[in-house]
Design a protein around this motif. Sequence first.
Motif, mmCIF file in Angstrom:
data_model
loop_
_atom_site.group_PDB
_atom_site.id
_atom_site.type_symbol
_atom_site.label_atom_id
_atom_site.label_comp_id
_atom_site.label_asym_id
_atom_site.label_seq_id
_atom_site.Cartn_x
_atom_site.Cartn_y
_atom_site.Cartn_z
ATOM 1 N N ARG A 39 0.827 -1.204 0.000
ATOM 2 C CA ARG A 39 0.000 0.000 0.000
ATOM 3 C C ARG A 39 0.864 1.259 0.000
ATOM 4 O O ARG A 39 0.516 2.255 -0.622
ATOM 5 N N MET A 40 1.987 1.195 0.683
ATOM 6 C CA MET A 40 2.886 2.329 0.670
ATOM 7 C C MET A 40 3.454 2.547 -0.735
ATOM 8 O O MET A 40 3.610 3.678 -1.193
ATOM 9 N N GLY A 41 3.757 1.462 -1.413
ATOM 10 C CA GLY A 41 4.279 1.565 -2.764
ATOM 11 C C GLY A 41 3.267 2.109 -3.752
ATOM 12 O O GLY A 41 3.649 2.642 -4.796
ATOM 13 N N ALA A 42 1.987 1.969 -3.442
ATOM 14 C CA ALA A 42 0.942 2.493 -4.323
ATOM 15 C C ALA A 42 0.634 3.960 -4.049
ATOM 16 O O ALA A 42 -0.117 4.584 -4.797
ATOM 17 N N ALA A 43 1.194 4.506 -2.977
ATOM 18 C CA ALA A 43 0.921 5.898 -2.599
ATOM 19 C C ALA A 43 1.983 6.830 -3.178
ATOM 20 O O ALA A 43 3.135 6.444 -3.354
ATOM 21 N N ASP A 44 1.589 8.055 -3.447
ATOM 22 C CA ASP A 44 2.550 9.070 -3.881
ATOM 23 C C ASP A 44 3.244 9.716 -2.698
ATOM 24 O O ASP A 44 4.416 10.101 -2.798
ATOM 25 N N VAL A 45 2.528 9.859 -1.586
ATOM 26 C CA VAL A 45 3.026 10.653 -0.462
ATOM 27 C C VAL A 45 2.712 9.954 0.852
ATOM 28 O O VAL A 45 1.614 9.426 1.036
ATOM 29 N N LEU A 46 3.683 9.942 1.761
ATOM 30 C CA LEU A 46 3.465 9.562 3.154
ATOM 31 C C LEU A 46 3.327 10.850 3.958
ATOM 32 O O LEU A 46 4.249 11.663 4.004
ATOM 33 N N VAL A 47 2.159 11.043 4.578
ATOM 34 C CA VAL A 47 1.961 12.202 5.458
ATOM 35 C C VAL A 47 2.096 11.688 6.882
ATOM 36 O O VAL A 47 1.255 10.920 7.361
ATOM 37 N N PHE A 48 3.159 12.114 7.564
ATOM 38 C CA PHE A 48 3.517 11.513 8.851
ATOM 39 C C PHE A 48 4.004 12.596 9.814
ATOM 40 O O PHE A 48 5.201 12.753 10.035
ATOM 41 N N PRO A 49 3.069 13.356 10.401
ATOM 42 C CA PRO A 49 3.464 14.456 11.289
ATOM 43 C C PRO A 49 3.654 14.041 12.742
ATOM 44 O O PRO A 49 3.381 14.825 13.654
ATOM 45 N N SER A 50 4.116 12.818 12.997
ATOM 46 C CA SER A 50 4.308 12.338 14.357
ATOM 47 C C SER A 50 5.289 13.235 15.112
ATOM 48 O O SER A 50 6.298 13.688 14.563
ATOM 49 N N ILE A 51 5.004 13.465 16.384
ATOM 50 C CA ILE A 51 5.851 14.358 17.178
ATOM 51 C C ILE A 51 6.645 13.602 18.242
ATOM 52 O O ILE A 51 7.241 14.212 19.125
ATOM 53 N N HIS A 52 6.690 12.269 18.142
ATOM 54 C CA HIS A 52 7.411 11.493 19.152
ATOM 55 C C HIS A 52 7.990 10.248 18.495
ATOM 56 O O HIS A 52 7.522 9.137 18.724
#
Length: 207
Positions: free
Chosen positions: A70-83
């Motif tokens: 599924r990650m390979g099928a995505a254009d963008v990873l949106v990952f605003p984790s703060i920890h």
Amino acid sequence: MIFVGGLAPYKACDLALRAAAPLLRTGRARFTIVGDGPERAGLEQLTRSLGIEEVVSFWGMLRHRETLQRMGAADVLVFPSIHEFGGAVVFEALAMGAVPIVVDYGGPGDIVDSEVGFKVPLTSEDDVVLQIDEILGKLARDPDVVDRLRRQGMRYARECLSWERKAQVTSQILAWAVGQGPKPDLLPPQAARTFELLATPEITCLV
């Protein structure tokens, strides 16, 4: 777009959804969420309040192989984790060709630079949302940027995250430590990336 991680407050998936909402409402993108946790019900409600529930998919916990697909099928990873100490999911995104957007904090802030993705300052919630929204808008208007960053990120993963490369770096460090070789050139930001990959063996399954 995709978010991968536990659905806990510090992972800040809510900020990812809020930032993506303007683009999602245009019908030009979809958002996949892989992971589960105590925030799931609240996040599902957030999608409804934002009017994006039809284009956001919650998949819960998936096997690693399926997550990578599924990650390979995505254009963008949106990952605003703060920890995030390590941020292995960002390495995985790079290897699979998803351009990461992260906050400039912890492991993800060390991993990502302008050659492979985007990082935004960790300021206020509203400011982080606004900055990510602007980045997503830019990428939607110029898909060539996505393609360029995707290629550069995948090349970085091939060249720096393989067992062979890890062995080379480890050997250089050990040779220097016992006085049998020069000091390796491990200057930031590459130093942070190299030591991160050495400490994160699980991502070797990607390359």
